[in-house]
Design an enzyme around this catalytic site. Sequence first.
Site, PDB file in Angstrom:
ATOM      1  N   LYS A   1      -0.620   6.715   1.617  1.00 52.13           N
ATOM      2  CA  LYS A   1      -1.690   7.015   2.580  1.00 52.13           C
ATOM      3  C   LYS A   1      -1.130   7.881   3.707  1.00 52.13           C
ATOM      4  O   LYS A   1       0.074   7.975   3.879  1.00 52.13           O
ATOM      5  CB  LYS A   1      -2.234   5.705   3.204  1.00 52.13           C
ATOM      6  CG  LYS A   1      -2.941   4.770   2.231  1.00 52.13           C
ATOM      7  CD  LYS A   1      -4.307   5.292   1.839  1.00 52.13           C
ATOM      8  CE  LYS A   1      -5.001   4.307   0.893  1.00 52.13           C
ATOM      9  NZ  LYS A   1      -4.282   4.157  -0.402  1.00 52.13           N
TER      10      LYS A   1
ATOM     11  N   SER B   1      -7.333   7.804  -3.987  1.00 52.65           N
ATOM     12  CA  SER B   1      -7.590   7.664  -2.559  1.00 52.65           C
ATOM     13  C   SER B   1      -7.044   8.830  -1.750  1.00 52.65           C
ATOM     14  O   SER B   1      -7.440   9.046  -0.610  1.00 52.65           O
ATOM     15  CB  SER B   1      -7.001   6.349  -2.039  1.00 52.65           C
ATOM     16  OG  SER B   1      -5.591   6.387  -2.087  1.00 52.65           O
TER      17      SER B   1
END
Lengths: 210, 210
Positions: free
Chosen positions: A166, A129
Amino acid sequence: MNTITARQQEILTFIQQTVEQKGYPPSLREIAGHFGMVGTRGAFKHVAALIRKGHLRKGPGARALEVISQSQTARAVQSKSAGRAIPILGRVAAGQPILAEENLLGHLTVDPSLVRGREAFLLKVKGKSMRDAGILDGDLVLVKRQADADSGEIVVAMVEGEATVKRLIKKRGSLILQPENPDFDPIVITEKDASFQILGKVVSLIRPVV
Amino acid sequence: MNTITARQQEILTFIQQTVEQKGYPPSLREIAGHFGMVGTRGAFKHVAALIRKGHLRKGPGARALEVISQSQTARAVQSKSAGRAIPILGRVAAGQPILAEENLLGHLTVDPSLVRGREAFLLKVKGKSMRDAGILDGDLVLVKRQADADSGEIVVAMVEGEATVKRLIKKRGSLILQPENPDFDPIVITEKDASFQILGKVVSLIRPVV
DNA sequence: TAGAATGGTATTCATATGAATACCATCACG
DNA sequence: CGTGATGGTATTCATATGAATACCATTCTA
């Protein structure tokens, strides 16, 4: 003024060692006892002198001694040839101390300049990701422990019982965990989500190729 | 029994951070105040629960909380550990010893497991030609010195007086230095190119974020 | 649905702890 | 030779601090 007597150095070293070992400083009576003194007055005077000379700081309340210069210089000395052994975490389970043993994959020696002073851990990244930020599956991110971070920084956060890497975006009070890969969707944190928690900020990355 | 509630984790983290930051743990009233509690009873019960579950230890006297699992690993983090000081190179000029002083940016301590035995150096990467391999501008690649490499491995090679990081492809006797970014073109090495030289193979990557 | 565990408020209490007063011995230093 | 700083003993005191009792709301589980 900054000069310190031999006796004061002994006291300071003892305080330093106690803090290092137990996580809290000795009381005046413990200092006195350790050096065979009878009352607390002797220890108190030394501590007062060390505070006056800037080697200690005193907070309000009992047993609130903070060692100043000693630990800083000790840390700077370490930075030359030696490294710091940082724990490597494979996964981070919810509701557990982060450094629980079952998550521990091992340790890696890291240059002190990468982790100046603070508590830190390495997290083995799973998934793609964050590919476009150059963080690949299997990489180790070096994480500095902190409970908050600035918008735009890359963080490790607990979301739904999973530790995830993230980019943190703060926007008008709401929090977004932004992946760096168009194949993944951003995670929006609602205010009341109590399970959400920032574990730290990514300050470095280590990729053991092969 | 070892399971810890979310609230208890918050308390433990706060204690942990206070110890890390000041060198001594917070008092019950400081804990209560930090979480907006009124009395000390709430904080006391959480601390008691954390002691019962083995995450804290209580010494005699005031403010004598010792963090167990957390701080032990945190202490292990602080512990010195042997590493190897690897030279960091900014650029590699042709016709010079690789480790010439004018190229030296400094040293970084690296875990021995990353550089087992061999001569090695760190090269500061310039440009984005290896972007899709997760090697970004400014990254440090850890290079193991060797004059040859297998096809598919990422190498540091001298091409036209410049040290460059590329993936090495061997194809029917000819050599190709393959970028990992569609914006860049492969470099084909003709057999008789005497200026071409493999300096080593990339075995790891270290990115000092920020 | 009863009961245990969690997470509190409100209040009180014993004491470990820092800090003070009084006094003294030693040593360096001008 | 006096004077200040260091390094103590002996004793006392105010209080920050941990810990306790009593009571309650919520949640989870058997």
